[in-house]
Design a protein around this motif. Sequence first.
Motif: not given
Length: 645
Positions: A564-591
Amino acid sequence: MNQYIKYTLFIIIFTFLSACWWPGENTLDESKKDFFVTTQKLSDFWSQTFLTKTSRISSASDITLTSNASGRVQNVFVREGDSISIGQPLFQLEDNIANYYLTLKQAENELERAKINYDSQKITLDKQVSDASLALKRAQIDLDNIQIQASQDILQAQNTRNDSDTTSSESTSSLELKRLEDNIAKSELDYGNTLVSDEQTIEGFKTTLTKDMNAQLIFLDDIIEFADTLLGITDKNDNFADDIDQFLWARDTNQKQDTSTLLRELITFREGDFQTTYNSPISTEEDIYGVLAILREGYDISKILLNELEETLNNSLSSAWDFSDSDIAWYITTGNGYQTSLQANYTAFVAYENSVDTFLKTYLTAQASLAKWIELLKQDKEILLRNIATGDLNSDAGLEKTLSASQSNIDNLSIALETAQNNLNNAEKTRNVTLRSLQNGINTAQIGYNLALTNYKKLTITSPIDGVMGNILVEIWQDVNNGGWVAQISGQKQNELEISFTRDELPFITLWNEVFLSHNGQTSTGTIFSLSNVADQNLNYASKILFDENIGVSGDVVELQVPIQAPYTLLPLDIVTVLSDSKGSIYVVQSGSIISQDIELGNIYSQFVEFRDVNILENLDIVTSNVSNFDPNKFELSIKEFLKN
């Protein structure tokens, strides 16, 4: 050495080393150890994935072919007993019920209109950015020139002071005084004109916002009336809605409550916050921002309601008398018209909101700059008058005046340069936000067009397999309903599988989609030859897949991969913490540190989830490894970037 011996030696060595350590007697190496993490850029992820399904192999012999659309049989291209091949047209339906062709042309026009609007707006926005960039370059050139001129003027004044002790001339002083007075008069006139112009601009904002409130009032009343005609929330439309209540949202019993709640929310907003703001005068800048916030809220609630209403209509069943297919198509088309109008108005509103915000944040700075300039000119005049009165207009005063005027010019042009930079930043921000909104409009129109094209193609019924034409169950000019039987086909020892899709997965699946199967070390490719439009008791939509070759023993359970071709970029579920139906969080490296970043989520596909707002992560390093044990006091962060094949 076996595992047991290795484990025993490890325990002995660990116990010995632990016994040797004691605070104050031994010194441990307190240097931080490397903590390796892997990262990827957003561009390294894809919007394509696979739906994983399981099925049981069964033998296919005779197939009952059904219609995926409603219409009247216009042509029958084969006769009973004919050999047929996969994809061969068998029947042609006349588009006399659901207006698939009209819907397709409307969707095509909406898509073209969205693209034209995007191109038109892009030309205007690009010009605004180009003009702001040119103004910034001119401001920089002016500042550079005045700095060079100021250096030359100061050097000349210093040379004059060194060449003579005093300089006195009534005519020169008079001319200088006259020049200063003229400059003061002109500057005061410019300042007064600026105050009037700014006041007129603000009054223009108030007038425009009043018109926008009137326009949104009409729009809110229109869509409330349109939605209420179907839902019957108010007493006005209660009787009409009762007639179609048993057909509306029949495929999703929760849809009525959700959509009705949204309509009540919009009615409450219309009669509450919106009406209060509508009846209140727009006097201050705070009032202007308040009206903008109310208008934005009105657009947001209206957009959600129209989307939910379209979903409600798509989940409805038709009735020949009370709620026909043509009635549903009319309501969907009307709702799409409101959505198109809302998107166009919202795009113009975003651009206008940015222009108002830019002006309100900068006009006081420009006024202050003019006032400061007048003050400096008056100071120059006072200095000159004191020197004239004492008859001692010497070179020191000339140097002081030169320094003051030069610094004043530099300050003003520095302010002009900063203003030009802010204008460029705002123009670029407005362009990006507006184009992103317009692109979303194109994406929405494209989805509508694809859906309309898929429905239109259903009017041509084709063979799902290679085989022999059996009983033809319909005649020319016979009306056929969606899901009705049209013919029987005898297969040629092919194999078929049956799988089901959820309502959320259904928009990404079409007839003749490829499906991949791995079984007993072999990979087979099949195609979807039937797809139900009606949900079963589990709210799933059944589909059948055919393979040309023998794929295994009947009764075996196999795993299928549906691309299938989704309309948006897809992220693996194992790197995403789901907070609610439409919100989540991931870790990024910054500074050089690992931080948590909140993101907006969309639909979930197997082991992947849609990421909606790509601009947030566009240039960040996204962590793809486990960092739950990372302690910055114990470890030194070491990055391993993702390498593309």
